[in-house]
Each structure stands twice: as C-alpha cells, then as structure tokens.
Design an enzyme around this catalytic site. Structure first.
Site, PDB file in Angstrom:
ATOM      1  CB  CYS A 179     -34.739 -20.974  71.614  1.00  0.00           C
ATOM      2  SG  CYS A 179     -36.065 -21.299  70.418  1.00  0.00           S
ATOM      3  CD1 TRP A 180     -34.634 -28.040  70.313  1.00  0.00           C
ATOM      4  CD2 TRP A 180     -32.469 -27.986  70.767  1.00  0.00           C
ATOM      5  NE1 TRP A 180     -34.113 -29.252  69.940  1.00  0.00           N
ATOM      6  CE2 TRP A 180     -32.777 -29.243  70.225  1.00  0.00           C
ATOM      7  CE3 TRP A 180     -31.150 -27.723  71.125  1.00  0.00           C
ATOM      8  CZ2 TRP A 180     -31.828 -30.239  70.014  1.00  0.00           C
ATOM      9  CZ3 TRP A 180     -30.193 -28.718  70.929  1.00  0.00           C
ATOM     10  CH2 TRP A 180     -30.540 -29.957  70.388  1.00  0.00           C
TER      11      TRP A 180
END
Length: 369
Positions: A111-112
């Site tokens: 993810c981020w």
C-alpha cells in the site's frame, strides 16, 4: 506468471519484504507470483510498481471518508469503519480474482507505506493459506528507489541519440530498429507526446511519477555492454520533464543525424500527424500558440491552408519557418559529436526499413571513447 520489476526483493521473515537498491535496472521480484497494489484507484493511476495489479481495499471515496473521520472525529471510529470496508472489498477481490489460485501461490502486497491497508489484506490472504509478503515501506520505499536512480545516480547505460529535423522519421526508425534487435528507449511512446507543439498523441499523458516508472520498466533487462538508442529530445515532452540522470546522459551522448528533403519530410508529417489534421478546430488552436514565435501573418496563412486542406503547403511552411529554425538554434548549443549521418530521398515504408538497417550497422561502429 511471475511479475518482472525493477527492484531486488529481500525476504525479512514474517514481517514482510524489503528491497535493496543493488541494481534497480536489472533485477526482478524474485519468488513472488504476483504483485498486488491495494491503494485506492487514483493512487494506482498516478503511479505504481511496474507489473502490479490493482486490488484496492478502499476506493477513492471510501479512503476520503475514512480519512475525514480519522482527522475530524475519532481514530477508533475510523479504524472500525475502515476495517469493515477492507474486509468487504477483500472478499470481493478473492471471489473475483483468486478462486483459482493454488495453495502454493505467493503474492506480494503493498500500500502507501506498508501499513494497515496492505497488512489487513495480507492477514486475510494468509488465513486462507497463501504465503503472502508485504512490502516494507510500501509504495514510498519503491518511489525512493526510483528517485535515487533517476535523480541522484549516474545513468547506467551508454546512449546514442538519433537526431534529425522534424519529419525525418526518427521515431519510426527507432521502432524498426527495436524490432530488428536494437536496444531502444522510446521516450515519445512512454510520454504519449511527440515533443512539439502539435505533438499530442490523443491519449492523456501519464503523471510524472508514472512516466518515471515506465522509464525504469522499459530498461529492465537491457544489456549494459551494448548502447541504447534514444531520440534526440528537449528536456520536456509535453507536460513531462526528463529526469536529471537521463537528461545528463542524453546531452553528452554521441549523435547519428538523419537527413531528408523538405518535400519528403512534409509527406511523412501529413501521414504521421493524420489524427491531428482531422480535428480542424484543435489544429487551429495549436497553430495559434505559434504566433509569438513566428508572427501573426504566418500563422494566419497556415490556418487558411488548414481550413482549405492544403496539407502539403502547410507542412512545408511549418518545416521551413518554425521547425527547422528551432532545430538550428538548438544545434548551435549542442557540442556533442556527430558520429554519422544517414541520408534518404524518400521516407516511405521501404526506405525506412532500409534506413533502419543502416542505422543498426552504424550503431556497431560508434566509438564512445
């Protein structure tokens, strides 16, 4: 099918997977069958690890909603709502994309920043029995690697620039040379722009970050002992800028120059820019942008020719009064050597094939000393 990427993956126990920037240009994600990006669609659209598939655990609206609750109301409430949404979306992805995966399947999830979204999705997949890795640091760690490679380190490939005035078929030559086995970096294809005021290709250009990932991806697997052909460009392609490491390598690279008569170049441009010529209103607006460069009278004449469909006259006028003078000014500042010239009287398919074979033979003789 294993996904080829430009980062060397290093296992770090149950906590996940980190990468080492040992060789961003040659390595692959090793030992993983698939790379899954669980960020929101807008994040994925801007940029993602090359080859990753998008399986967002929160869509754009859901991500905004949870973030707002987290900031304005309660972190605990945001986590409860977020967990419910992630579980619901994860179930949909499993049903839609994973029901045929065997027990030995090994996906890598990110993810981020390698936090709750990827961790939550990975936990669900591990409970099924799959051997899931989570990228430590998430997309941000990958992006730091790209910035280091393209902004801070020397470009690791030897480049040869294919130079020549507008309409000499440089992009077409490079694509033919690539099909014949040459190592080619197609900047205009990656940027979706030909680099001139009329150079838009219809499709939207990628974001700057996405463009840089495409650069990395296109060079993975190239042989560093062999040169890479690239078209001579300015520092910008439409809205995109060439990253510093690449640009420094380009402006010092030896050049092969293509030459052709104005009439042949005009005919080539009419064919190559056929989509631009079909939209008379857009063409007129683009030509208007040249008024500060060539004057109102010339542009008004070109617009008259465009309305009348006098394409040969328009193309030759653009070549003589805009493109060639601009190239001439640029070349006065270019001090790199011309190692060869390729001349052709025509730019039809047969002539371009012949010229591409000459280009390949010439590349072998370039002296980089």
């Amino acid at each position: 099918m294993a996904t080829e990427l430009g980062i060397f993956a290093k296992k770090k126990g149950w906590r996940g997977v980190a990468f080492e920037l040992d060789d961003l240009w040659q390595a692959r994600w090793r030992g993983f069958d698939c790379v899954i990006d669980v960020r929101a669609p807008a994040e994925f659209a801007e940029d993602h690890i090359p080859g990753a598939v998008s399986m967002p655990v929160l869509d754009d609206a859901e991500r905004a909603r949870v973030g707002t609750i987290y900031k304005q109301d309660s972190a605990f409430t945001a986590r409860k709502i977020g967990a419910a949404l992630v579980a619901r979306n994860a179930a949909a992805h499993i049903e839609a994309h994973m029901m045929d995966r065997p027990g030995a399947w090994k996906p890598l999830v990110y993810c981020w920043r390698g936090g709750q979204r990827s961790g939550s999705f990975a936990t669900i997949l591990r409970q099924i029995g799959w051997r899931v890795g989570v990228l430590e640091g998430g997309y941000r760690s990958y992006r730091r690697g790209v910035v280091e490679a393209l902004y801070e380190r020397p470009f690791p490939f030897r480049l040869i620039r294919l130079d020549g005035n507008t309409g000499t078929g440089k992009t077409a030559l490079l694509r033919r040379a690539s099909a014949m086995g040459a190592q080619v970096l197609d900047l205009e294809g990656l940027a979706q722009h030909r680099g001139s005021i009329l150079g838009g290709m219809g499709a939207d250009q990628p974001a700057q970050k996405g463009f840089e990932s495409k650069l990395i991806s296109s060079l993975i697997g190239f042989d560093r002992t062999k040169p890479v052909l690239v078209e001579a460009e300015s520092g910008r392609l439409g809205a995109l800028r060439l990253p510093p490491s690449l640009w420094k390598a380009m402006i010092s690279a030896p050049r092969i120059v293509v030459r052709a008569p104005v009439a042949a170049r005009a005919s080539f441009l009419i064919s190559d820019y056929s989509e631009v010529l079909k939209d008379r209103e857009k063409l007129s607006a683009l030509l208007d942008g040249l008024r500060p460069l060539v004057g109102h009278d010339r542009v008004s004449q070109w617009q008259t020719e465009a309305k009348a469909g006098s394409w040969s006259s328009l193309a030759q006028g653009l070549i003589r009064d805009h493109y060639d003078p601009a190239y001439g000014r640029a070349r006065q500042r270019d001090k790199t050597p011309v190692c060869a010239e390729l001349a052709t009287e025509r730019l039809d398919e047969t002539s371009l094939d012949r010229l591409a074979r000459k280009l390949l033979a010439t590349v072998d003789d370039v002296d980089f000393r």
